[in-house]
Design a protein around this motif. Structure first.
Motif, short mmCIF file in Angstrom:
data_model
loop_
_atom_site.label_atom_id
_atom_site.label_comp_id
_atom_site.label_asym_id
_atom_site.label_seq_id
_atom_site.Cartn_x
_atom_site.Cartn_y
_atom_site.Cartn_z
N ASP A 76 46.39 26.87 -13.80
CA ASP A 76 46.72 25.25 -13.09
C ASP A 76 48.13 25.03 -13.68
N PHE A 77 48.47 23.79 -13.05
CA PHE A 77 49.78 23.18 -13.09
C PHE A 77 49.47 21.71 -13.57
N ASN A 78 50.03 21.15 -14.33
CA ASN A 78 49.84 19.62 -14.70
C ASN A 78 51.19 18.96 -14.51
N VAL A 79 51.41 17.62 -14.08
CA VAL A 79 52.68 17.10 -14.32
C VAL A 79 52.76 16.90 -16.00
N SER A 80 54.32 17.17 -16.19
CA SER A 80 54.76 17.01 -17.37
C SER A 80 56.07 16.06 -17.66
N GLY A 81 56.03 15.59 -18.64
CA GLY A 81 57.30 14.49 -18.91
C GLY A 81 56.76 12.97 -18.41
N GLU A 82 57.48 11.91 -18.87
CA GLU A 82 57.19 10.61 -18.71
C GLU A 82 57.68 10.23 -17.57
N ALA A 83 58.99 10.77 -17.04
CA ALA A 83 59.60 10.20 -16.11
C ALA A 83 60.01 11.27 -14.86
N PRO A 84 59.89 10.90 -13.72
CA PRO A 84 60.13 11.80 -12.60
C PRO A 84 61.58 12.54 -12.86
N LEU A 85 61.75 13.72 -12.21
CA LEU A 85 63.04 14.36 -12.09
C LEU A 85 63.93 13.76 -11.07
N ALA A 86 63.39 13.12 -10.03
CA ALA A 86 64.14 12.37 -8.92
C ALA A 86 63.30 11.48 -8.28
N GLU A 87 63.89 10.52 -7.82
CA GLU A 87 63.20 9.28 -7.06
C GLU A 87 63.97 9.30 -5.72
N TRP A 88 63.15 8.76 -4.78
CA TRP A 88 64.08 8.15 -3.24
C TRP A 88 63.34 7.27 -2.73
N ASN A 89 64.16 6.48 -2.33
CA ASN A 89 63.37 5.09 -1.63
C ASN A 89 63.70 5.66 -0.13
N LEU A 90 63.08 6.15 0.60
CA LEU A 90 63.37 6.47 2.09
C LEU A 90 63.11 5.57 3.16
#
Length: 249
Positions: A76-90
């Motif tokens: 399986d795959f779980n989210v890693s890291g405390e912050a996103p790689l990128a964010e977008w306000n679309l």
């Protein structure tokens, strides 16, 4: 994730409590081999419940995924890291707050564009903030220093500012490259970090509130008071006449 969330509409500024009917959340795992590695795309859509607005807000984020296996060999795959790689306000684009139209359009345009490019080009965003701040000082305080140095413009109104506002301006100025940014010619692009650009944006927002919005609220309160006093003054003769006051016996 579900439940009720306190929220402010980025379009109309209304405060609301959003429930499941007002929100849509989705997660999409991408495990196709690529140079970034496995990642997750998270999307959030929210709709303003104010019938006069009813506009959608759309946000997306990209998170890194970590491959894990249990003792049975299941993967399986779980989210890693405390912050996103990128964010977008679309929707709406950028992070600009809605401000009233009585704030000059040129100032709002610089502010909105600064918010839009804060992450993409912090130094361009900060340059727009500096131009906006200079324009605000000249428009609101009617200064005429004939200087292109923003710090000269700010010092010219020091005696007209309350202590908290002055301390906030100085605190922003004294951080990182912002000092050089505010000391130099307003048209010169100075390199700044994204967090420094956001601090300048925050200063613009604070001064919009403290100067323009509070002035308009004060003007409206005084206008209402004057109108109420005038209505009472004009109604008194009619009231006296109806009770016979002032008539001869």
């Amino acid at each position: 994730m579900s439940g009720r969330v306190n929220w402010q509409c980025p379009y109309c500024g209304s405060h609301a409590t959003l429930g499941d009917a007002d929100q849509s959340r989705r997660e999409h795992k991408v495990v196709i081999p690529n140079s970034t590695g496995p990642f997750l795309i998270y999307t959030l859509a929210q709709v303003c419940p104010n019938p006069a607005c009813n506009k959608p807000e759309l946000y997306a984020a990209m998170w890194s995924l970590k491959r894990i296996s249990d003792h049975h060999g299941n993967v399986d795959f779980n989210v890693s890291g405390e912050a996103p790689l990128a964010e977008w306000n679309l929707l709406p684009r950028g992070t600009a707050k809605p401000f009233p139209e009585y704030i000059p359009q040129a100032l709002r345009a610089d502010y909105e564009e600064a918010c839009l490019i804060a992450n993409l080009s912090p130094k361009a965003s900060a340059t727009l903030c500096r131009r906006c701040l200079q324009g605000m000082i000249r428009d609101f305080w009617k200064t005429n220093t004939k200087s292109n140095r923003l710090w000269d413009e700010i010092k010219a109104i020091k005696d007209r500012l309350d202590e908290d506002t002055w301390r906030a301006i100085v605190a922003v100025k004294d951080l990182g490259n912002i000092g050089a940014h505010m000391e130099g010619d307003v048209n010169v692009i100075v390199d700044v970090e994204p967090d420094e650009a956001r601090l300048l944006i925050g200063l613009i927002e604070s001064l919009f509130d403290d100067w323009y919005i509070q002035r308009e609220q004060r003007r409206k309160r005084n206008a209402d008071l004057i109108a109420a006093a005038e209505a009472k003054r004009t109604s008194e003769p009619a009231a006296k006449s109806s009770t016979g006051e002032g008539s001869q016996q």
